[in-house]
Design an enzyme around this catalytic site. Structure first.
Site, PDB file in Angstrom:
ATOM      1  N   HIS A   1       0.833  -1.202   0.000  1.00  0.00           N
ATOM      2  CA  HIS A   1       0.000   0.000   0.000  1.00  0.00           C
ATOM      3  C   HIS A   1       0.871   1.257   0.000  1.00  0.00           C
ATOM      4  O   HIS A   1       1.916   1.309   0.657  1.00  0.00           O
ATOM      5  CB  HIS A   1      -0.887   0.040   1.246  1.00  0.00           C
ATOM      6  CG  HIS A   1      -2.170  -0.716   1.089  1.00  0.00           C
ATOM      7  ND1 HIS A   1      -2.974  -0.600  -0.024  1.00  0.00           N
ATOM      8  CD2 HIS A   1      -2.808  -1.592   1.927  1.00  0.00           C
ATOM      9  CE1 HIS A   1      -4.050  -1.370   0.132  1.00  0.00           C
ATOM     10  NE2 HIS A   1      -3.975  -1.980   1.300  1.00  0.00           N
TER      11      HIS A   1
ATOM     12  N   CYS B   1       0.150   1.848  -5.735  1.00  0.00           N
ATOM     13  CA  CYS B   1      -0.807   2.712  -6.424  1.00  0.00           C
ATOM     14  C   CYS B   1      -0.260   4.131  -6.593  1.00  0.00           C
ATOM     15  O   CYS B   1       0.570   4.585  -5.798  1.00  0.00           O
ATOM     16  CB  CYS B   1      -2.117   2.781  -5.640  1.00  0.00           C
ATOM     17  SG  CYS B   1      -2.990   1.211  -5.540  1.00  0.00           S
TER      18      CYS B   1
ATOM     19  N   ARG C   1      -0.566   2.539 -11.513  1.00  0.00           N
ATOM     20  CA  ARG C   1       0.455   1.838 -10.744  1.00  0.00           C
ATOM     21  C   ARG C   1       1.818   2.483 -10.974  1.00  0.00           C
ATOM     22  O   ARG C   1       2.152   2.859 -12.106  1.00  0.00           O
ATOM     23  CB  ARG C   1       0.524   0.364 -11.133  1.00  0.00           C
ATOM     24  CG  ARG C   1      -0.719  -0.429 -10.794  1.00  0.00           C
ATOM     25  CD  ARG C   1      -0.942  -0.540  -9.288  1.00  0.00           C
ATOM     26  NE  ARG C   1      -2.158  -1.301  -8.995  1.00  0.00           N
ATOM     27  CZ  ARG C   1      -3.356  -0.760  -8.849  1.00  0.00           C
ATOM     28  NH1 ARG C   1      -3.510   0.562  -8.990  1.00  0.00           N
ATOM     29  NH2 ARG C   1      -4.398  -1.515  -8.575  1.00  0.00           N
TER      30      ARG C   1
END
Length: 217
Positions: free
Chosen positions: A121, A195, A204
Site C-alpha cells: 500500500h 498505487c 500503478r
C-alpha cells in the site's frame, strides 16, 4: 404581527438540516482519522510484530516457508527507513491491509533468476510503500531470508502505468502499456509496485532493480 409558532415552524427545518450537516461532518472527520491514522497505527504495529516473530524463528533455526498468513522474508529499504514483512499473495484483506508487503504468486523467489515482484500500500493500512517514488537509481533494496541477504540495486522507475499492465510482472519485466520501460534480457530482477497518485488506485507506480549480491548468513 408575527406569529411565534409560524416563525419556529419555518426555522425548524433549517435547524434540523444544520444539525444533520454537523453530524455528517463529524462522521466524515472520524472516518478520515480512522483511515489515515488508526489503520496505519494498527498495521504498522502488526507488521513490526511479524518481523520480530520471524527473526526469532530464524534465530531458533526454524524453517518458515511462504504462506498467506505468515511472513517468510523481510524487505529492507534504507532510503525509506523501511523494514517490512513479506507475505505470500497480494490479497487486499489477507495481506496488504495488514501492512505487509505481498509477493506476487508465480514470480521469482529472492536471489533466484527471473523477476521477484512485490506489492504494498502507498496510503493507509501501514503504507509501507508511501514514499516509493523517492527511490533513485543506485539505491539499495535488501530482501532478507533465513539463509541469506539478497541485495538489489534500483535501476529504473516506471512512474505510471495501468493496473492491468501484467508485463511488469513477467520473468523479464517490460511494460505492455509503455514498451520503452523495462528489460529485454534474462536476469535477476526485483519489481516493486504500488498505487499512484497517492490516495487513489487509478494507476500503478513501478520500481525495478537488479540483483547485485547474495550474502549467506
Amino acid at each position: 404581527m408575527k406569529v411565534p409558532g409560524a416563525v419556529s415552524g419555518r426555522v425548524r427545518p433549517l435547524w434540523v438540516a444544520a444539525e444533520c450537516a454537523v453530524t455528517l461532518g463529524l462522521v466524515l472527520l472520524l472516518f478520515v482519522a480512522h483511515q489515515l491514522w488508526w489503520t496505519n497505527r494498527q498495521a504498522q504495529q502488526g507488521a513490526a510484530r511479524e518481523v520480530s516473530a520471524l527473526e526469532r524463528a530464524w534465530a531458533e533455526g526454524a524453517a518458515v516457508g511462504p504462506g498467506p498468513d505468515r511472513a517468510h522474508a523481510v524487505l529492507v529499504i534504507p532510503r525509506l527507513r523501511l523494514r517490512a514483512p513479506v507475505v505470500e499473495g497480494v490479497g487486499r484483506a489477507e495481506v496488504l491491509d495488514k501492512g505487509f508487503v505481498g509477493h506476487y504468486p508465480g514470480t521469482a523467489r529472492p536471489g533466484r533468476p527471473g523477476n521477484l515482484a512485490l506489492a504494498g500500500h502507498r496510503t493507509t493500512h501501514g503504507e509501507p510503500f508511501r514514499h516509493l517514488d523517492r527511490l533513485e537509481a543506485g539505491d539499495e533494496v535488501r530482501v532478507e531470508t533465513r539463509d541469506a541477504v539478497h541485495t538489489y540495486v534500483v535501476d529504473s522507475t516506471l512512474p505510471q502505468t495501468a493496473p492491468g499492465d501484467s508485463g511488469v510482472l513477467r520473468p523479464v519485466p517490460r511494460s505492455d502499456v509503455r514498451p520503452s520501460y523495462g528489460y529485454r534480457e534474462r536476469g535477476h530482477y526485483l519489481t516493486l509496485t504500488t498505487c499512484t497518485p497517492a490516495y487513489t488506485s487509478t494507476y500503478r507506480l513501478v520500481v525495478w532493480g537488479k540483483l547485485r549480491s547474495v550474502r549467506l548468513r
